[in-house]
Structure formats: structure tokens, C-alpha cells
Write a protein that holds these residues in place. Structure first.
Motif, PDB file in Angstrom:
ATOM      1  N   THR A   4       0.850  -1.184   0.000  1.00 13.22           N
ATOM      2  CA  THR A   4       0.000   0.000   0.000  1.00 13.22           C
ATOM      3  C   THR A   4       0.889   1.239   0.000  1.00 13.22           C
TER       4      THR A   4
ATOM      5  N   GLU B  98       0.812   3.595   2.105  1.00 14.09           N
ATOM      6  CA  GLU B  98       1.199   3.826   3.506  1.00 14.09           C
ATOM      7  C   GLU B  98       2.367   2.929   3.912  1.00 14.09           C
TER       8      GLU B  98
ATOM      9  N   ALA C  23       5.516   4.187   2.317  1.00 21.68           N
ATOM     10  CA  ALA C  23       5.991   5.376   3.037  1.00 21.68           C
ATOM     11  C   ALA C  23       6.700   4.990   4.334  1.00 21.68           C
TER      12      ALA C  23
END
Length: 132
Positions: free
Chosen positions: A5, A7, A10
């Protein structure tokens, strides 16, 4: 479909940029028809190179870089692909995982041994609480 994903990417990039020497794995990938397993703790700036512990099932897990693109491109029998363990989380560092996996011969066996060690410690603490 991507295994990662935005996220998660990151978080892995943040650990790559971080100063801590020994980071904890955030991702566990696995081959659903074999024991091949990868634990990733960092994602390089190129957005493809993951750093972590790779275990291809030959009894010698090793630290290094592996490619998201190569892992996602793998086509397995029965239409299967490499999967991400959605329930994976750990408080152990990558170095700790590497030590356990090398001693056990695989990440999967290390996972079982770590769980047993923690359950045993928990059972002992329940049976023998510290004196008040």
C-alpha cells in the motif's frame, strides 16, 4: 495488484531514511506453495529495492536487497503469486530475526521458536510472579 500500500511504502522509506542502525521488519512476504519468505525493513529511494532478510528455503537465510518488481512478477502454479502476511507485526529487530533464522535454518522455523520462547516466558511469569 501491488503487495504494498502507499502507507506501507511510506513507512518502509521512512525507515530507510532513519538513523537507527537496526530497524524492525514491517513486511513479511511468502510463497504460498513453499517455505520461501522475505522480511523487509526498508525501501530504498528508487522505490523498488527492499532491504531485509531473504529465505528461499535452502537453509541459509541472508540479509540483503531484493526487488519488489521481481517478486511481484513471479507467477506460480495454479495462478498464485507471492503474498503479504497481513497479520505480521514484530517488536524484534531485523538483526534479531536474522540471528534466530540462521540458528533455526529458516524464517518460518524461527517464527515458531520465537513464539514458543515468548509463550514459555509468559507461562513462567504467570506461574511464578515476582515477590511483592
Amino acid at each position: 495488484m501491488s503487495l504494498f500500500t502507499p502507507e506501507l511504502r511510506a513507512a518502509l522509506r521512512e525507515q530507510f531514511r532513519g538513523n537507527a542502525m537496526d530497524k524492525r521488519p514491517l513486511v513479511k512476504l511468502f510463497h504460498p506453495l513453499s517455505t520461501a519468505t522475505w522480511l523487509a525493513s526498508e525501501l530504498a529511494e528508487d522505490g523498488d529495492a527492499l532491504f531485509g532478510l531473504a529465505d528461499l528455503g535452502f537453509g541459509c537465510p541472508e540479509l540483503g536487497y531484493f526487488s519488489i518488481a521481481e517478486i511481484e512478477a513471479l507467477r506460480l502454479p495454479f495462478g498464485l503469486r507471492i503474498e503479504r502476511d497481513l497479520n505480521f507485526s514484530t517488536d524484534l529487530s531485523l538483526t534479531d530475526w536474522a540471528a534466530w533464522a540462521r540458528k533455526a535454518g529458516s524464517i518460518l522455523t524461527a517464527e515458531v521458536l520465537i513464539r514458543r520462547a515468548r509463550n514459555t516466558a509468559s507461562d513462567l511469569a504467570d506461574r511464578f510472579p515476582p515477590p511483592e
